[in-house]
Design a protein around this motif. Structure first.
Motif, PDB file in Angstrom:
ATOM      1  N   LYS A   1      15.640  85.190  17.837  1.00  0.00           N
ATOM      2  CA  LYS A   1      14.879  84.685  17.004  1.00  0.00           C
ATOM      3  C   LYS A   1      15.191  82.802  16.945  1.00  0.00           C
ATOM      4  O   LYS A   1      14.394  82.204  16.919  1.00  0.00           O
ATOM      5  CB  LYS A   1      14.417  85.103  15.717  1.00  0.00           C
ATOM      6  CG  LYS A   1      13.920  86.606  15.749  1.00  0.00           C
ATOM      7  CD  LYS A   1      13.825  87.131  14.462  1.00  0.00           C
ATOM      8  CE  LYS A   1      13.390  88.434  14.540  1.00  0.00           C
ATOM      9  NZ  LYS A   1      13.505  89.259  13.171  1.00  0.00           N
ATOM     10  N   LEU A   2      16.489  82.859  16.775  1.00  0.00           N
ATOM     11  CA  LEU A   2      17.112  81.500  16.688  1.00  0.00           C
ATOM     12  C   LEU A   2      17.107  80.598  17.946  1.00  0.00           C
ATOM     13  O   LEU A   2      17.092  79.648  18.135  1.00  0.00           O
ATOM     14  CB  LEU A   2      18.551  81.500  16.123  1.00  0.00           C
ATOM     15  CG  LEU A   2      18.853  81.981  14.836  1.00  0.00           C
ATOM     16  CD1 LEU A   2      20.243  81.925  14.561  1.00  0.00           C
ATOM     17  CD2 LEU A   2      18.277  80.868  13.883  1.00  0.00           C
ATOM     18  N   LYS A   3      16.572  81.473  19.281  1.00  0.00           N
ATOM     19  CA  LYS A   3      16.703  80.870  20.600  1.00  0.00           C
ATOM     20  C   LYS A   3      17.889  80.385  21.060  1.00  0.00           C
ATOM     21  O   LYS A   3      17.870  79.052  21.569  1.00  0.00           O
ATOM     22  CB  LYS A   3      15.368  79.847  20.718  1.00  0.00           C
ATOM     23  CG  LYS A   3      14.352  80.557  20.475  1.00  0.00           C
ATOM     24  CD  LYS A   3      13.001  79.550  20.559  1.00  0.00           C
ATOM     25  CE  LYS A   3      11.541  80.048  20.326  1.00  0.00           C
ATOM     26  NZ  LYS A   3      11.219  81.309  20.855  1.00  0.00           N
ATOM     27  N   VAL A   4      19.015  80.976  20.717  1.00  0.00           N
ATOM     28  CA  VAL A   4      20.136  80.290  21.296  1.00  0.00           C
ATOM     29  C   VAL A   4      20.261  80.454  22.870  1.00  0.00           C
ATOM     30  O   VAL A   4      19.664  81.402  23.354  1.00  0.00           O
ATOM     31  CB  VAL A   4      21.288  81.008  20.763  1.00  0.00           C
ATOM     32  CG1 VAL A   4      21.446  81.108  19.216  1.00  0.00           C
ATOM     33  CG2 VAL A   4      21.463  82.675  21.315  1.00  0.00           C
ATOM     34  N   ALA A   5      21.003  79.673  23.440  1.00  0.00           N
ATOM     35  CA  ALA A   5      21.053  79.600  24.693  1.00  0.00           C
ATOM     36  C   ALA A   5      22.283  80.447  25.419  1.00  0.00           C
ATOM     37  O   ALA A   5      22.006  80.889  26.663  1.00  0.00           O
ATOM     38  CB  ALA A   5      21.261  77.957  25.644  1.00  0.00           C
ATOM     39  N   LEU A   6      23.398  80.500  24.588  1.00  0.00           N
ATOM     40  CA  LEU A   6      24.397  81.327  25.106  1.00  0.00           C
ATOM     41  C   LEU A   6      25.035  82.182  23.977  1.00  0.00           C
ATOM     42  O   LEU A   6      24.897  81.687  22.919  1.00  0.00           O
ATOM     43  CB  LEU A   6      25.596  80.271  25.715  1.00  0.00           C
ATOM     44  CG  LEU A   6      26.849  80.943  25.821  1.00  0.00           C
ATOM     45  CD1 LEU A   6      26.901  81.771  27.043  1.00  0.00           C
ATOM     46  CD2 LEU A   6      27.891  79.796  25.943  1.00  0.00           C
ATOM     47  N   ALA A   7      25.161  83.421  24.317  1.00  0.00           N
ATOM     48  CA  ALA A   7      26.006  84.265  23.378  1.00  0.00           C
ATOM     49  C   ALA A   7      27.499  84.367  23.766  1.00  0.00           C
ATOM     50  O   ALA A   7      27.482  85.025  25.086  1.00  0.00           O
ATOM     51  CB  ALA A   7      25.451  85.855  23.223  1.00  0.00           C
ATOM     52  N   ASP A   8      28.401  83.791  23.298  1.00  0.00           N
ATOM     53  CA  ASP A   8      29.817  83.815  23.653  1.00  0.00           C
ATOM     54  C   ASP A   8      30.697  85.195  23.007  1.00  0.00           C
ATOM     55  O   ASP A   8      30.665  85.124  21.886  1.00  0.00           O
ATOM     56  CB  ASP A   8      30.515  82.525  23.320  1.00  0.00           C
ATOM     57  CG  ASP A   8      32.044  82.531  23.694  1.00  0.00           C
ATOM     58  OD1 ASP A   8      32.344  83.578  24.235  1.00  0.00           O
ATOM     59  OD2 ASP A   8      32.769  81.536  23.385  1.00  0.00           O
ATOM     60  N   GLY A   9      30.250  86.383  23.535  1.00  0.00           N
ATOM     61  CA  GLY A   9      30.774  87.539  22.925  1.00  0.00           C
ATOM     62  C   GLY A   9      30.199  88.779  23.583  1.00  0.00           C
ATOM     63  O   GLY A   9      29.431  88.547  24.536  1.00  0.00           O
TER      64      GLY A   9
END
Length: 365
Positions: free
Chosen positions: A88-96
């Motif tokens: 929902k936040l429209k992040v571009a990368l999930a580091d995890g």
């Protein structure tokens, strides 16, 4: 004022007014609380420094990069909820994430939301073997780590009786099975392979089995609290064995929890990038701020660093274009010159063996 007048005025003054561009948001996700917090902190420190370096060099595609830190407590259900929130936040990368079960639970949700996921720590083979287009890792896999563990045991403890004791997490169960497979292939049959619930801290039954079976080497692919608990209880019961473990023990939390009993414990983990002279300045920068970049710190840093280069080559943050760049290109990073295969597994060296020596992790010579 007539419509269009501000634009005409801007043209007349030779000034163009463009809409403000939003920041590019990346997230780092791991256990920021609970028993694995020390490793979660390593992930956060790595991502935050990488973003700082990117912004100090002018940002990414002319935009500032913003990092958000999320706590999943290494719980797959919480991880899935966090993934939906980040979508929902429209992040571009999930580091995890840190724990394999959490990474696997979140990965398909990230895919649905068009988010690239790069884990610095999850080694379960299932994570990349499912063929999702958006998943990558900067660490090795359980089959790689299991091979290194087995080869070490076969070479060093060939004449000793070996037992395997693992918890019920995806990581622990997977690494135990891979190690068992390579031990058996090398001609060694384990005395036993037992599973315990992750939250268990009473190892009386397992210690009785170790004594009864005369096991001299115990492979224990679990976490710091559990490892410290079995070592303390073994001392109380006068049960002696050599403990060999996986990458979760590569942190100060284990040394603090086990104290002197940590001495001589052998651990598999990827090579330490802080030993690379090319990372000398970055290591010094961390140290100046009172933080020693150990274990997963550089692997989290690399996740952001490599992703940013892929975004630049792709010309944007769209998931499929960035994923294609990640699989087709090679990247300069704190881990060296690296690339990814079609599954998303990194080309960097896999694992080496360390020993806990006088309060420090040292390469086992």
């Amino acid at each position: 004022m007539k419509p269009g007048y501000p634009l005409l005025l801007a043209v007349a003054m030779n000034v163009w007014v463009w809409p403000a561009r939003a920041d590019i948001t990346v997230a780092v996700i791991g256990p920021m609380s609970g028993q694995h917090q020390a490793m979660g902190t390593q992930l956060a420190k790595g991502a935050e420094m990488a973003v700082e370096v990117i912004n100090s060099a002018g940002g990414l595609l002319g935009q500032k990069v913003r990092v958000v830190v999320k706590d999943d407590q290494c719980d797959p259900k919480i991880a899935a909820g966090v993934a939906e929130e980040l979508g929902k936040l429209k992040v571009a990368l999930a580091d995890g994430h840190l724990c394999s079960g959490a990474s696997i639970a979140a990965s398909d949700i990230y895919r649905r939301h068009g988010i690239i996921q790069i884990t610095p720590a999850s080694t379960a083979t299932e994570f990349t073997d499912r063929g999702l287009p958006n998943v990558f890792r900067t660490c090795g896999r359980d089959d790689m780590q299991g091979f290194v563990v087995a080869e070490h045991i076969l070479r060093t403890f060939r004449t000793r009786k070996v037992g395997i004791l693992h918890d019920d997490t995806a990581f622990s169960r997977g690494l135990a099975k891979q190690t068992q497979r390579f031990l058996n292939r090398g001609g060694m049959q384990e005395a036993f392979m037992l599973e315990f619930p992750e939250k268990q801290r009473d190892f009386s039954g397992a210690l009785d089995r170790i004594r009864r079976e005369k096991v001299q080497v115990l492979f224990f692919p679990s976490y710091a609290e559990q490892a410290a608990a079995i070592l303390k209880q073994a001392k109380q019961k006068a049960v002696q064995f050599r403990l060999v473990a996986g990458d979760p023990l590569m942190n100060e939390a284990f040394g603090n929890a086990a104290g002197p009993l940590a001495e001589g414990v052998q651990i598999t983990f990827p090579p330490d990038p802080s030993d690379d002279r090319r990372n000398k300045a970055l290591t010094a920068k961390y140290m100046e701020r009172g933080y020693k970049p150990t274990a997963f710190t550089f692997y989290s840093y690399a996740a952001v660093q490599i992703w940013a280069q892929a975004v630049t080559r792709a010309g944007g943050t769209e998931m499929n274009k960035v994923a294609a760049a990640l699989r087709q290109e090679r990247f300069d990073s704190v881990l060296g010159k690296v690339g990814f295969d079609t599954k998303g597994d990194i080309s960097a060296p896999g694992f080496v063996v360390y020993t806990f020596d006088q309060g420090r992790f040292e390469y086992l010579r």
